[in-house]
Design a protein around this motif. Structure first.
Motif, mmCIF file in Angstrom:
data_model
loop_
_atom_site.group_PDB
_atom_site.id
_atom_site.type_symbol
_atom_site.label_atom_id
_atom_site.label_comp_id
_atom_site.label_asym_id
_atom_site.label_seq_id
_atom_site.Cartn_x
_atom_site.Cartn_y
_atom_site.Cartn_z
ATOM 1 N N GLN A 242 0.813 -1.231 0.000
ATOM 2 C CA GLN A 242 0.000 0.000 0.000
ATOM 3 C C GLN A 242 0.846 1.281 0.000
ATOM 4 O OE1 GLN A 242 -0.393 -2.654 1.858
ATOM 5 N NE2 GLN A 242 -2.533 -3.216 2.086
ATOM 6 N N ASN A 243 2.049 1.232 0.568
ATOM 7 C CA ASN A 243 2.862 2.466 0.594
ATOM 8 C C ASN A 243 4.116 2.366 -0.286
ATOM 9 O OD1 ASN A 243 4.582 0.865 2.140
ATOM 10 N ND2 ASN A 243 3.996 1.776 4.097
ATOM 11 N N ALA A 244 4.270 1.239 -0.970
ATOM 12 C CA ALA A 244 5.507 0.976 -1.729
ATOM 13 C C ALA A 244 5.745 2.018 -2.826
ATOM 14 C CB ALA A 244 5.436 -0.421 -2.340
ATOM 15 N N LYS A 245 4.690 2.317 -3.584
ATOM 16 C CA LYS A 245 4.829 3.239 -4.722
ATOM 17 C C LYS A 245 5.309 4.608 -4.253
ATOM 18 C CE LYS A 245 1.183 4.912 -7.037
ATOM 19 N NZ LYS A 245 -0.088 4.725 -7.756
ATOM 20 N N GLU A 246 4.702 5.082 -3.165
ATOM 21 C CA GLU A 246 5.048 6.409 -2.630
ATOM 22 C C GLU A 246 6.482 6.465 -2.108
ATOM 23 O OE1 GLU A 246 1.883 9.313 -0.754
ATOM 24 O OE2 GLU A 246 2.199 7.481 0.433
ATOM 25 N N ILE A 247 6.905 5.386 -1.483
ATOM 26 C CA ILE A 247 8.267 5.361 -0.941
ATOM 27 C C ILE A 247 9.269 5.460 -2.091
ATOM 28 C CG2 ILE A 247 9.966 4.034 0.392
ATOM 29 C CD1 ILE A 247 7.608 2.738 1.910
ATOM 30 N N ILE A 248 8.987 4.744 -3.169
ATOM 31 C CA ILE A 248 9.879 4.805 -4.337
ATOM 32 C C ILE A 248 9.814 6.198 -4.982
ATOM 33 C CG2 ILE A 248 10.259 3.927 -6.681
ATOM 34 C CD1 ILE A 248 11.249 1.929 -4.646
ATOM 35 N N SER A 249 8.609 6.742 -5.117
ATOM 36 C CA SER A 249 8.515 8.046 -5.788
ATOM 37 C C SER A 249 9.149 9.161 -4.945
ATOM 38 C CB SER A 249 7.060 8.382 -6.145
ATOM 39 O OG SER A 249 6.313 8.586 -4.975
ATOM 40 N N HIS A 250 9.303 8.944 -3.650
ATOM 41 C CA HIS A 250 9.979 9.934 -2.801
ATOM 42 C C HIS A 250 11.496 9.714 -2.733
ATOM 43 C CE1 HIS A 250 5.943 11.086 -1.622
ATOM 44 N NE2 HIS A 250 6.452 12.155 -1.053
ATOM 45 N N GLY A 251 11.999 8.772 -3.497
ATOM 46 C CA GLY A 251 13.453 8.698 -3.622
ATOM 47 C C GLY A 251 14.141 7.424 -3.195
ATOM 48 N N ALA A 252 13.410 6.449 -2.675
ATOM 49 C CA ALA A 252 14.086 5.182 -2.343
ATOM 50 C C ALA A 252 14.388 4.422 -3.634
ATOM 51 C CB ALA A 252 13.212 4.334 -1.431
ATOM 52 N N ASP A 253 15.531 3.739 -3.646
ATOM 53 C CA ASP A 253 15.909 2.934 -4.810
ATOM 54 C C ASP A 253 15.442 1.503 -4.658
ATOM 55 O OD1 ASP A 253 17.678 4.897 -6.261
ATOM 56 O OD2 ASP A 253 18.573 4.907 -4.253
ATOM 57 N N CYS A 254 15.246 1.107 -3.412
ATOM 58 C CA CYS A 254 14.978 -0.305 -3.119
ATOM 59 C C CYS A 254 14.116 -0.373 -1.857
ATOM 60 C CB CYS A 254 16.332 -0.988 -2.884
ATOM 61 S SG CYS A 254 16.288 -2.732 -2.440
ATOM 62 N N LEU A 255 13.247 -1.356 -1.784
ATOM 63 C CA LEU A 255 12.421 -1.570 -0.587
ATOM 64 C C LEU A 255 12.886 -2.813 0.144
ATOM 65 C CD1 LEU A 255 8.853 -0.964 -2.085
ATOM 66 C CD2 LEU A 255 10.399 0.699 -1.007
ATOM 67 N N ALA A 256 13.096 -2.685 1.450
ATOM 68 C CA ALA A 256 13.446 -3.838 2.279
ATOM 69 C C ALA A 256 12.222 -4.218 3.098
ATOM 70 C CB ALA A 256 14.622 -3.515 3.190
#
Ligand code: TZP
Ligand code: MG
Length: 214
Positions: free
Chosen positions: A171-185
């Protein structure tokens, strides 16, 4: 030369979060679904058991050509020849790691505050763990969270690859990436999912969506 960090979905393992199911089944399903880097994070095991588990996991990861990262324990990393290690600010000094594993050994470092960003270990890190992006029941000893604003600020201050961790969900993955994260752990979002493979696939889709906004 610095090692590349082309990874997008980072599984951080937690035996408890696997809810009694076979640990290696969970990891293999997650890889099949799109996890492209795996961290073995063990806080309770004896050194021998940690090494045994790491060896078995390394065999699995090698089969899929997925790098294995060992959390905290550089002796285990050396013994199983993992791809890299992940350290917090108060774990081993980088010099100790390089002494044991060589000066090119990839080291991921957690940053918990803006001050951490300025530390020599962060400057030399392979990637930075943005920890925690959101507070999470999986790790209760964190002080504050970065949030999306904090992440965006970090993004503007460093060219290092940023790996967001802490309550990362589809649910929050897209936003985290669009705010500058390169990778999700992710720990529980994958380890506790009914189907770790389907969960990983969903994360990959959200990540692709988020990248369009960068
Ligand atoms: N470091 C910061 S938050 C965290 C770690 C290991 C746990 C993340 O777990 P979850 O279940 O993905 O929120
Ligand atoms: Mg640590």
């Amino acid at each position: 030369m610095e090692t590349d960090f082309p990874y997008r979905l980072y599984l951080v393992t937690d035996e408890q979060a696997c809810l009694g199911r076979d640990f290696f089944w969970v990891v293999e399903e997650a890889i099949k679904g799109g996890v492209d880097i795996v961290q073995l994070r063990e806080k309770e095991l004896s050194l021998d058991s940690f090494i045994q588990k790491a060896e078995k996991l390394k065999t699995l990861c090698d089969r899929y050509n997925v790098p294995l990262i060992i959390n905290d324990n550089i002796l285990v990393a050396a013994k199983v020849q993992s791809f890299g290690v992940h350290l917090g600010q108060s774990d081993e000094p980088l010099e100790r790691v390089w002494e044991l594993l060589g000066t090119n050994f990839p080291i991921g470092i957690s940053v918990e505050s803006m001050e951490d960003l300025e530390k020599p270990s962060s400057k030399k890190a392979w990637y930075l763990g943005v920890s925690p992006i959101f507070s999470t029941p999986t790790k209760e000893d964190t002080i504050s969270e970065w949030g999306l604003e904090g992440l965006a600020k970090l993004r503007s201050l460093t060219n290092k690859k940023l790996v967001a961790i802490g309550n990362v969900k589809t649910q929050n993955a897209k936003e985290i990436i669009s705010h500058g994260a390169d990778c999700l752990a992710v720990v529980s979002g994958i380890c506790s999912a009914v189907s770790p493979a389907v969960a990983a696939e969903s994360f990959r889709k959200e990540i692709e969506q988020g990248l369009k906004f960068r």
